[in-house]
Design a protein around this motif. Structure first.
Motif, PDB file in Angstrom:
ATOM      1  N   ASN A 237       0.816  -1.218   0.000  1.00 38.68           N
ATOM      2  CA  ASN A 237       0.000   0.000   0.000  1.00 38.68           C
ATOM      3  C   ASN A 237       0.844   1.261   0.000  1.00 38.68           C
ATOM      4  OD1 ASN A 237      -2.172  -1.662   0.056  1.00 38.68           O
ATOM      5  ND2 ASN A 237      -2.848  -1.160   2.107  1.00 38.68           N
ATOM      6  N   VAL A 238       1.858   1.284   0.889  1.00 38.22           N
ATOM      7  CA  VAL A 238       2.721   2.463   0.980  1.00 38.22           C
ATOM      8  C   VAL A 238       3.489   2.651  -0.323  1.00 38.22           C
ATOM      9  CG1 VAL A 238       4.712   3.468   2.164  1.00 38.22           C
ATOM     10  CG2 VAL A 238       2.922   2.344   3.489  1.00 38.22           C
ATOM     11  N   GLY A 239       4.027   1.549  -0.832  1.00 37.16           N
ATOM     12  CA  GLY A 239       4.764   1.601  -2.102  1.00 37.16           C
ATOM     13  C   GLY A 239       3.891   2.119  -3.229  1.00 37.16           C
ATOM     14  N   ASP A 240       2.627   1.637  -3.265  1.00 35.86           N
ATOM     15  CA  ASP A 240       1.688   2.067  -4.318  1.00 35.86           C
ATOM     16  C   ASP A 240       1.366   3.549  -4.203  1.00 35.86           C
ATOM     17  OD1 ASP A 240       1.664  -0.459  -5.282  1.00 35.86           O
ATOM     18  OD2 ASP A 240      -0.376  -0.969  -4.659  1.00 35.86           O
ATOM     19  N   ASP A 241       1.056   3.980  -2.963  1.00 40.05           N
ATOM     20  CA  ASP A 241       0.695   5.391  -2.759  1.00 40.05           C
ATOM     21  C   ASP A 241       1.826   6.322  -3.178  1.00 40.05           C
ATOM     22  OD1 ASP A 241      -1.850   4.978  -1.915  1.00 40.05           O
ATOM     23  OD2 ASP A 241      -1.492   5.332   0.212  1.00 40.05           O
ATOM     24  N   ILE A 242       3.058   5.941  -2.845  1.00 38.43           N
ATOM     25  CA  ILE A 242       4.199   6.797  -3.197  1.00 38.43           C
ATOM     26  C   ILE A 242       4.450   6.745  -4.708  1.00 38.43           C
ATOM     27  CG2 ILE A 242       6.693   7.122  -2.922  1.00 38.43           C
ATOM     28  CD1 ILE A 242       6.304   6.409   0.034  1.00 38.43           C
ATOM     29  N   ALA A 243       4.376   5.546  -5.285  1.00 37.04           N
ATOM     30  CA  ALA A 243       4.571   5.407  -6.742  1.00 37.04           C
ATOM     31  C   ALA A 243       3.537   6.235  -7.500  1.00 37.04           C
ATOM     32  CB  ALA A 243       4.475   3.945  -7.144  1.00 37.04           C
ATOM     33  N   GLU A 244       2.292   6.256  -6.967  1.00 39.64           N
ATOM     34  CA  GLU A 244       1.223   7.029  -7.615  1.00 39.64           C
ATOM     35  C   GLU A 244       1.286   8.510  -7.229  1.00 39.64           C
ATOM     36  OE1 GLU A 244      -2.126   4.826  -6.206  1.00 39.64           O
ATOM     37  OE2 GLU A 244      -1.459   3.027  -7.260  1.00 39.64           O
ATOM     38  N   GLY A 245       2.156   8.823  -6.251  1.00 38.40           N
ATOM     39  CA  GLY A 245       2.332  10.218  -5.847  1.00 38.40           C
ATOM     40  C   GLY A 245       1.171  10.783  -5.057  1.00 38.40           C
ATOM     41  N   GLU A 267      14.774  14.410   3.555  1.00 34.01           N
ATOM     42  CA  GLU A 267      15.256  14.307   2.163  1.00 34.01           C
ATOM     43  C   GLU A 267      14.873  12.970   1.529  1.00 34.01           C
ATOM     44  OE1 GLU A 267      16.790  16.160  -0.438  1.00 34.01           O
ATOM     45  OE2 GLU A 267      15.825  17.560   0.921  1.00 34.01           O
ATOM     46  N   ILE A 268      15.017  11.874   2.303  1.00 31.50           N
ATOM     47  CA  ILE A 268      14.665  10.532   1.793  1.00 31.50           C
ATOM     48  C   ILE A 268      13.184  10.516   1.390  1.00 31.50           C
ATOM     49  CG2 ILE A 268      14.334   8.091   2.445  1.00 31.50           C
ATOM     50  CD1 ILE A 268      16.836   8.474   4.312  1.00 31.50           C
ATOM     51  N   LEU A 269      12.354  11.077   2.287  1.00 35.72           N
ATOM     52  CA  LEU A 269      10.907  11.097   2.060  1.00 35.72           C
ATOM     53  C   LEU A 269      10.545  12.016   0.894  1.00 35.72           C
ATOM     54  CD1 LEU A 269       8.664   9.631   3.521  1.00 35.72           C
ATOM     55  CD2 LEU A 269       8.395  11.585   5.051  1.00 35.72           C
ATOM     56  N   ARG A 270      11.146  13.192   0.863  1.00 31.57           N
ATOM     57  CA  ARG A 270      10.848  14.175  -0.181  1.00 31.57           C
ATOM     58  C   ARG A 270      11.179  13.613  -1.571  1.00 31.57           C
ATOM     59  NH1 ARG A 270      13.166  17.490  -3.439  1.00 31.57           N
ATOM     60  NH2 ARG A 270      15.284  17.077  -2.699  1.00 31.57           N
ATOM     61  N   ILE A 271      12.350  12.990  -1.679  1.00 29.18           N
ATOM     62  CA  ILE A 271      12.779  12.425  -2.972  1.00 29.18           C
ATOM     63  C   ILE A 271      11.848  11.282  -3.395  1.00 29.18           C
ATOM     64  CG2 ILE A 271      14.638  11.136  -4.122  1.00 29.18           C
ATOM     65  CD1 ILE A 271      16.583  12.934  -2.375  1.00 29.18           C
ATOM     66  N   GLU A 277       9.753   6.800  -6.626  1.00 29.70           N
ATOM     67  CA  GLU A 277      10.609   5.611  -6.565  1.00 29.70           C
ATOM     68  C   GLU A 277      11.046   5.351  -5.126  1.00 29.70           C
ATOM     69  OE1 GLU A 277      13.760   6.307  -9.341  1.00 29.70           O
ATOM     70  OE2 GLU A 277      12.325   6.615 -10.991  1.00 29.70           O
ATOM     71  N   VAL A 278      10.824   4.117  -4.690  1.00 26.66           N
ATOM     72  CA  VAL A 278      11.172   3.747  -3.320  1.00 26.66           C
ATOM     73  C   VAL A 278      12.087   2.539  -3.352  1.00 26.66           C
ATOM     74  CG1 VAL A 278      10.266   3.104  -1.062  1.00 26.66           C
ATOM     75  CG2 VAL A 278       8.897   4.539  -2.564  1.00 26.66           C
ATOM     76  N   ALA A 279      13.315   2.741  -2.909  1.00 22.45           N
ATOM     77  CA  ALA A 279      14.262   1.616  -2.866  1.00 22.45           C
ATOM     78  C   ALA A 279      13.934   0.703  -1.699  1.00 22.45           C
ATOM     79  CB  ALA A 279      15.688   2.158  -2.734  1.00 22.45           C
ATOM     80  N   ASP A 280      13.477   1.302  -0.595  1.00 17.48           N
ATOM     81  CA  ASP A 280      13.251   0.526   0.626  1.00 17.48           C
ATOM     82  C   ASP A 280      11.956   1.012   1.292  1.00 17.48           C
ATOM     83  OD1 ASP A 280      13.334  -0.812   3.000  1.00 17.48           O
ATOM     84  OD2 ASP A 280      15.323  -0.110   3.614  1.00 17.48           O
ATOM     85  N   THR A 281      10.866   0.292   1.030  1.00 18.76           N
ATOM     86  CA  THR A 281       9.561   0.696   1.586  1.00 18.76           C
ATOM     87  C   THR A 281       9.577   0.677   3.111  1.00 18.76           C
ATOM     88  OG1 THR A 281       8.541  -0.342  -0.347  1.00 18.76           O
ATOM     89  CG2 THR A 281       7.078   0.277   1.423  1.00 18.76           C
ATOM     90  N   ALA A 282      10.259  -0.332   3.690  1.00 15.73           N
ATOM     91  CA  ALA A 282      10.311  -0.445   5.153  1.00 15.73           C
ATOM     92  C   ALA A 282      10.931   0.808   5.771  1.00 15.73           C
ATOM     93  CB  ALA A 282      11.110  -1.682   5.560  1.00 15.73           C
ATOM     94  N   GLN A 283      11.919   1.360   5.076  1.00 20.58           N
ATOM     95  CA  GLN A 283      12.584   2.574   5.581  1.00 20.58           C
ATOM     96  C   GLN A 283      11.592   3.756   5.607  1.00 20.58           C
ATOM     97  OE1 GLN A 283      15.464   4.424   2.956  1.00 20.58           O
ATOM     98  NE2 GLN A 283      16.767   5.038   4.671  1.00 20.58           N
ATOM     99  N   ILE A 284      10.802   3.880   4.561  1.00 21.07           N
ATOM    100  CA  ILE A 284       9.794   4.955   4.485  1.00 21.07           C
ATOM    101  C   ILE A 284       8.778   4.793   5.614  1.00 21.07           C
ATOM    102  CG2 ILE A 284       7.929   5.961   3.073  1.00 21.07           C
ATOM    103  CD1 ILE A 284      10.640   6.526   1.819  1.00 21.07           C
ATOM    104  N   ILE A 285       8.315   3.550   5.819  1.00 20.01           N
ATOM    105  CA  ILE A 285       7.341   3.280   6.889  1.00 20.01           C
ATOM    106  C   ILE A 285       7.925   3.677   8.246  1.00 20.01           C
ATOM    107  CG2 ILE A 285       6.079   1.436   8.115  1.00 20.01           C
ATOM    108  CD1 ILE A 285       5.862   0.021   5.308  1.00 20.01           C
ATOM    109  N   ASP A 286       9.175   3.317   8.481  1.00 21.36           N
ATOM    110  CA  ASP A 286       9.843   3.677   9.747  1.00 21.36           C
ATOM    111  C   ASP A 286       9.945   5.185   9.926  1.00 21.36           C
ATOM    112  OD1 ASP A 286      10.134   1.096  10.584  1.00 21.36           O
ATOM    113  OD2 ASP A 286      12.195   0.855   9.848  1.00 21.36           O
TER     114      ASP A 286
END
Length: 336
Positions: A237-245, A267-271, A277-286
């Motif tokens: 879900n998180v990956g999809d939401d970010i990919a879809e912006g 910066e990680i979140l903004r980019i 593009e999310v290299a590590d979804t778990a990192q974004i969730i954290d």
């Protein structure tokens, strides 16, 4: 007949709430597909597919409970209205799936995946057109105005969401305008429309307030759950939401909170939001969890629910009023 509201050992179930208006609900449910009468076989096949894959029929349930609050007897027009709101809801989901290129919804293949995008878009258009076709049958200009204004708001909410795609500068105010259109408006139509049908103007504002703020809370809770739940679903879900912006409130607040407290996380979140593009979804969730954004969103959902609850408590006491209160409790319980 009341239900326990805060006893987790005996939580309220959706089936219990539905049971309060079981006969009305059964009749309404048959009308959702039964009201479609296209001469084009493909329209009927795709419509049946998307309606069968539908959810819990929460918006029509709200219409039926509100109708019984207005007058405690079976009222055919309210069942028709419930079926119409479900038709509109289904149309918005079909269009959403095309916009998001979704292949599955609630574990079933979407219309766009089963057929193709043009077919899905056009059948979504048909469902909206048919809903208005049926609304004309009530012969009520105020009802038609409420639904035509509301449908414009729904479309504007969706366009506003597209406008803020991949925008790390989207604000909470932007988000509230988006969900007011794309989510809350249909809850308002489901409740407020019933007051017009019953010619009970004294319930008009109360039903509208309930619909708007319950809808707001419902969407915020959904967006919080994207960051706190089953890890497999969560990551997707998180990956999809970010990919879809999509500018959801947890992401907006996490950006706001990390900007001054944790520039690296910011910066990680903004980019990620800007590029999709999310290299590590778990990192974004954290990052979102550690920022305090989810606590903020939970509080926001609770305060929106409180406004909706206050509106409902001003209505005459009945099992149907309790049904609306239980619906809010059920939604809020998902947060914990």
């Amino acid at each position: 007949m009341t239900h326990q509201q805060d006893n987790n050992s005996n939580p309220i179930t959706y089936a219990q709430i539905q049971g309060i208006v079981a006969d009305d609900f059964e009749k309404m449910d048959k009308q959702v597909f039964g009201s479609l009468n296209s001469k084009v076989k493909l329209v009927m096949a795709v419509s049946q597919h998307v309606i069968d894959a539908g959810g819990k029929r929460m918006r029509p349930l709200i219409s039926l409970l509100c109708s019984r609050i207005c007058e405690d007897k079976q009222f055919e027009p309210a069942m028709h209205l419930g079926a119409i709101t479900e038709m509109l809801h289904t149309a918005t989901l079909v269009h959403d799936d095309v916009i998001d290129s979704s292949g599955m919804r609630r574990g079933k293949p979407t219309a766009n995946a089963t057929w193709d995008n043009p077919t899905a878009v056009l059948v979504g258009d048909y469902l909206i057109a048919r809903a208005f076709n049926l609304l004309v049958g009530f012969g009520s200009l105020p009802l038609l105005k409420l639904f035509s204004d509301g449908t414009c708001d729904i479309a504007e909410g969706e366009v506003l969401q597209l406008q803020h795609q991949h925008n790390p500068q989207a604000t909470e105010d932007d988000y509230m305008k988006i969900i007011d259109g794309k989510t809350s408006r249909l809850f308002m139509l489901s409740s407020q429309g019933v007051a017009i049908l019953h010619n009970r103007p004294e319930f008009d504002d109360t039903f509208a307030k309930f619909g708007q703020h319950f809808g707001n809370a419902f969407q915020i809770i959904d967006d919080v759950l994207d960051f706190s739940g089953d890890s497999v679903v969560l990551g997707k879900n998180v990956g999809d939401d970010i990919a879809e912006g999509k500018p959801t409130l947890p992401l907006i607040k996490a950006l706001e909170f990390t900007k001054s407290n944790n520039p690296t996380d910011f910066e990680i979140l903004r980019i990620a939001i800007q590029t999709g593009e999310v290299a590590d979804t778990a990192q974004i969730i954290d990052i979102v969890k550690n920022s305090g954004a989810l606590d903020y969103c939970r509080e926001k959902a609770i305060s929106e629910t409180a406004i909706a609850r206050e509106a409902v408590l001003s209505l005459p006491e009945s099992v149907y009023r309790q049904g609306l209160l239980d619906l809010m409790t059920l939604a809020s319980q998902r947060l914990y």
